[in-house]
Design an enzyme around this catalytic site. Structure first.
Site, PDB file in Angstrom:
ATOM      1  N   ASP A   5      31.367 -33.526  12.485  1.00  8.66           N
ATOM      2  CA  ASP A   5      32.079 -32.952  13.650  1.00  8.66           C
ATOM      3  C   ASP A   5      31.200 -32.000  14.462  1.00  8.66           C
ATOM      4  O   ASP A   5      31.090 -32.138  15.688  1.00  8.66           O
ATOM      5  CB  ASP A   5      33.436 -32.315  13.265  1.00  8.66           C
ATOM      6  CG  ASP A   5      33.357 -31.170  12.264  1.00  8.66           C
ATOM      7  OD1 ASP A   5      32.273 -30.935  11.681  1.00  8.66           O
ATOM      8  OD2 ASP A   5      34.398 -30.499  12.061  1.00  8.66           O
TER       9      ASP A   5
ATOM     10  N   ALA B  35      40.831 -25.582  -1.746  1.00  7.16           N
ATOM     11  CA  ALA B  35      40.746 -26.950  -2.263  1.00  7.16           C
ATOM     12  C   ALA B  35      40.071 -27.891  -1.274  1.00  7.16           C
ATOM     13  O   ALA B  35      39.896 -29.072  -1.557  1.00  7.16           O
ATOM     14  CB  ALA B  35      42.140 -27.471  -2.595  1.00  7.16           C
ATOM     15  N   GLY B  36      39.714 -27.395  -0.112  1.00  5.87           N
ATOM     16  CA  GLY B  36      39.041 -28.252   0.863  1.00  5.87           C
ATOM     17  C   GLY B  36      40.003 -29.041   1.723  1.00  5.87           C
ATOM     18  O   GLY B  36      39.632 -30.066   2.283  1.00  5.87           O
TER      19      GLY B  36
ATOM     20  N   SER C 122      41.771 -27.485   4.170  1.00  9.14           N
ATOM     21  CA  SER C 122      41.922 -26.670   5.350  1.00  9.14           C
ATOM     22  C   SER C 122      43.186 -25.834   5.401  1.00  9.14           C
ATOM     23  O   SER C 122      43.965 -25.869   6.359  1.00  9.14           O
ATOM     24  CB  SER C 122      41.818 -27.512   6.616  1.00  9.14           C
ATOM     25  OG  SER C 122      41.483 -26.637   7.654  1.00  9.14           O
TER      26      SER C 122
ATOM     27  N   SER D 291      43.016 -22.882   5.967  1.00 10.98           N
ATOM     28  CA  SER D 291      42.796 -21.912   7.056  1.00 10.98           C
ATOM     29  C   SER D 291      43.262 -22.469   8.402  1.00 10.98           C
ATOM     30  O   SER D 291      43.920 -21.759   9.164  1.00 10.98           O
ATOM     31  CB  SER D 291      41.330 -21.490   7.126  1.00 10.98           C
ATOM     32  OG  SER D 291      40.494 -22.608   7.267  1.00 10.98           O
TER      33      SER D 291
ATOM     34  N   ASP E 249      39.145 -29.587  11.615  1.00 11.75           N
ATOM     35  CA  ASP E 249      40.323 -29.051  10.927  1.00 11.75           C
ATOM     36  C   ASP E 249      41.466 -28.717  11.886  1.00 11.75           C
ATOM     37  O   ASP E 249      42.562 -29.276  11.749  1.00 11.75           O
ATOM     38  CB  ASP E 249      39.949 -27.833  10.075  1.00 11.75           C
ATOM     39  CG  ASP E 249      38.875 -28.165   9.045  1.00 11.75           C
ATOM     40  OD1 ASP E 249      38.584 -29.355   8.873  1.00 11.75           O
ATOM     41  OD2 ASP E 249      38.334 -27.242   8.434  1.00 11.75           O
TER      42      ASP E 249
HETATM   43  C1  GLA Z   1      34.809 -28.150   6.767  1.00 11.15           C
HETATM   44  C2  GLA Z   1      34.773 -27.734   8.217  1.00 11.15           C
HETATM   45  C3  GLA Z   1      34.896 -28.946   9.157  1.00 11.15           C
HETATM   46  C4  GLA Z   1      33.894 -30.037   8.777  1.00 11.15           C
HETATM   47  C5  GLA Z   1      33.911 -30.308   7.278  1.00 11.15           C
HETATM   48  C6  GLA Z   1      32.820 -31.229   6.821  1.00 11.15           C
HETATM   49  O1  GLA Z   1      36.046 -28.637   6.430  1.00 11.15           O
HETATM   50  O2  GLA Z   1      35.801 -26.823   8.490  1.00 11.15           O
HETATM   51  O3  GLA Z   1      34.749 -28.549  10.482  1.00 11.15           O
HETATM   52  O4  GLA Z   1      32.609 -29.692   9.215  1.00 11.15           O
HETATM   53  O5  GLA Z   1      33.799 -29.123   6.512  1.00 11.15           O
HETATM   54  O6  GLA Z   1      32.941 -32.483   7.413  1.00 11.15           O
END
Ligand code: GLA
Length: 395
Positions: free
Chosen positions: A45, A131-132, A134, A136, A180
């Site tokens: 991104d 946990a990845g 998002s 946030s 995100d």
């Molecule tokens: C995080 C960032 C995103 C993106 C991903 C990896 O989630 O917030 O903007 O860069 O990592 O693809």
């Protein structure tokens, strides 16, 4: 395993109860925003590339009401604690604490000319933190949706996503891309979102029927956020890679993903080891997103799965954003016949694994992960692909 929608029906009620307890009156508006899962397109991104993602049915809920002064008071049922600030004294701080995200949303909206006043807000969440997925962007989007109900403003969802990205940069020190907040704001029931960060346009890609299950498996390794995290380091390495590509190709490409993969391969051996590996990952990911779009159109889930596995290998070997726990979960997941594909999800270095699983095998797959990988029941999340953020008045 955790099923989202059942719990989420209660989220608004529990946020409203927390509000009543804390502020002694009823909340009147609600903002509601999902987490997101990155299907493919890792670290593309912020390199002007494409990414395939989806909103998932784990939500942050923010309920609130206006105040007559310029104070904002926030209480969180899940994030532990409370915060307050004055709308005229918001200053960027760049440490990833939840209250800074809240300030950040008010700050960027005011800087965009939105006329805001004071508010009392209560937050509750079913988005697993760290946990990845998002949590946030779900938080900032839910706050923005609640504010919009209290102090109506006119902004396109794209402009709002860009502002929320800025809030994360300036108020949390995380130099994330658009993925995100964009996905959280543009998600659609039963559809993946294909965002092209070359021009921030998007299309929706319907899931083939019967839709496969999206299963998230938390590794238990928390990603580090904030200014010193490896995420920001990788951004720098990608910038170096772009500069090297432009130098060796005699071009002025504006972003790494604008470099054609074939041109990159011609000059790759002249680029230093680290930026070369980062660029290879990013450019191949970019290409895989379009291959995945085509596979979805042809309903070729096996092909989609292959692309996910390739992405994870590239993370291990080229972008170096996997970790032993994630690799182990993938190896164990691959022992199960119901698995279509899997890869790390989001930034990497921990967080969760994304597994795409045949719908009729999902319970058995989760039982396998619990038994063989010793994953706790609460660390497995079977997700529905759902609509993006919204706001409403509470009756
Ligand atoms: C995080 C960032 C995103 C993106 C991903 C990896 O989630 O917030 O903007 O860069 O990592 O693809």
């Amino acid at each position: 395993m955790e099923m989202g929608s059942v719990d989420d029906r209660n989220l608004v009620h529990s946020a409203a109860r927390a509000f009543q307890r804390h502020f002694g009156q009823s909340s009147i508006v609600c903002g509601y925003a999902p987490g997101r899962v990155e299907i493919l397109g890792n670290h593309t991104d912020y390199n002007g590339g494409a990414v395939l993602a989806a909103a998932i049915d784990r939500h942050v809920v923010v309920v609130g009401r206006r105040r007559t002064d310029r104070q904002v008071r926030v209480v969180s049922a899940t994030l532990d604690g409370q915060a307050s600030f004055d709308l005229d004294e918001i200053t960027p701080t760049a440490t990833a604490e939840w209250s800074h995200y809240v300030q950040g949303v008010f700050g960027v909206l005011q800087s965009a000319g939105c006329e805001l006043g004071g508010a009392e807000l209560a937050i509750d969440s079913s988005v697993p933190a760290g946990a990845g997925v998002s949590s946030s962007a779900a938080l900032t989007s839910a706050i923005a949706m609640a504010i919009q109900q209290l102090y109506p403003f006119e902004l396109s969802r794209l402009d709002l996503a860009r502002l929320l990205r800025r809030a994360e940069h300036e108020y949390a020190g995380v130099h994330c891309g658009l993925l995100d907040p964009f996905t959280v704001l543009h998600g659609a029931d039963g559809q993946f979102v294909l965002l092209d960060c070359a021009d921030d346009s998007h299309v929706l890609a319907p899931l083939p029927q019967p839709a496969p299950a999206v299963v998230l498996c938390q590794s238990g390794v928390e990603r580090r956020l904030g200014a010193d995290a490896p995420y920001n380091l990788r951004r720098g390495e990608c910038e170096q890679a772009l500069a090297a590509c432009n130098e060796h190709l005699g071009e002025a490409f504006p972003a790494l993903c604008a470099v054609p993969l074939a041109s990159f391969r011609e000059i790759a051996e002249r680029i230093q080891d680290t930026p070369r590996k980062r660029a290879a990952h990013v450019l191949e990911e970019h290409a895989r997103v379009f291959a995945a779009r085509d596979a979805l159109r042809r309903a070729e889930l096996g092909q989609l799965g292959t692309l996910l596995f390739e992405s994870h290998v590239s993370s291990q070997t080229q972008f170096e954003n996997s970790c032993p726990e994630l690799d182990r979960l993938l190896r164990i997941g691959q022992q199960h016949a119901g698995l279509i594909g899997g890869r790390l999800c989001g930034a990497g270095w921990g967080g969760c694994m994304l597994f795409v699983v045949q719908a009729d095998q999902v319970e058995d797959f989760c039982a396998h992960m619990q038994k063989v990988a010793h994953v706790a029941e609460g660390a497995l999340h079977v997700c529905q692909v759902c609509d993006g953020a919204s706001g409403r008045h509470l009756s």
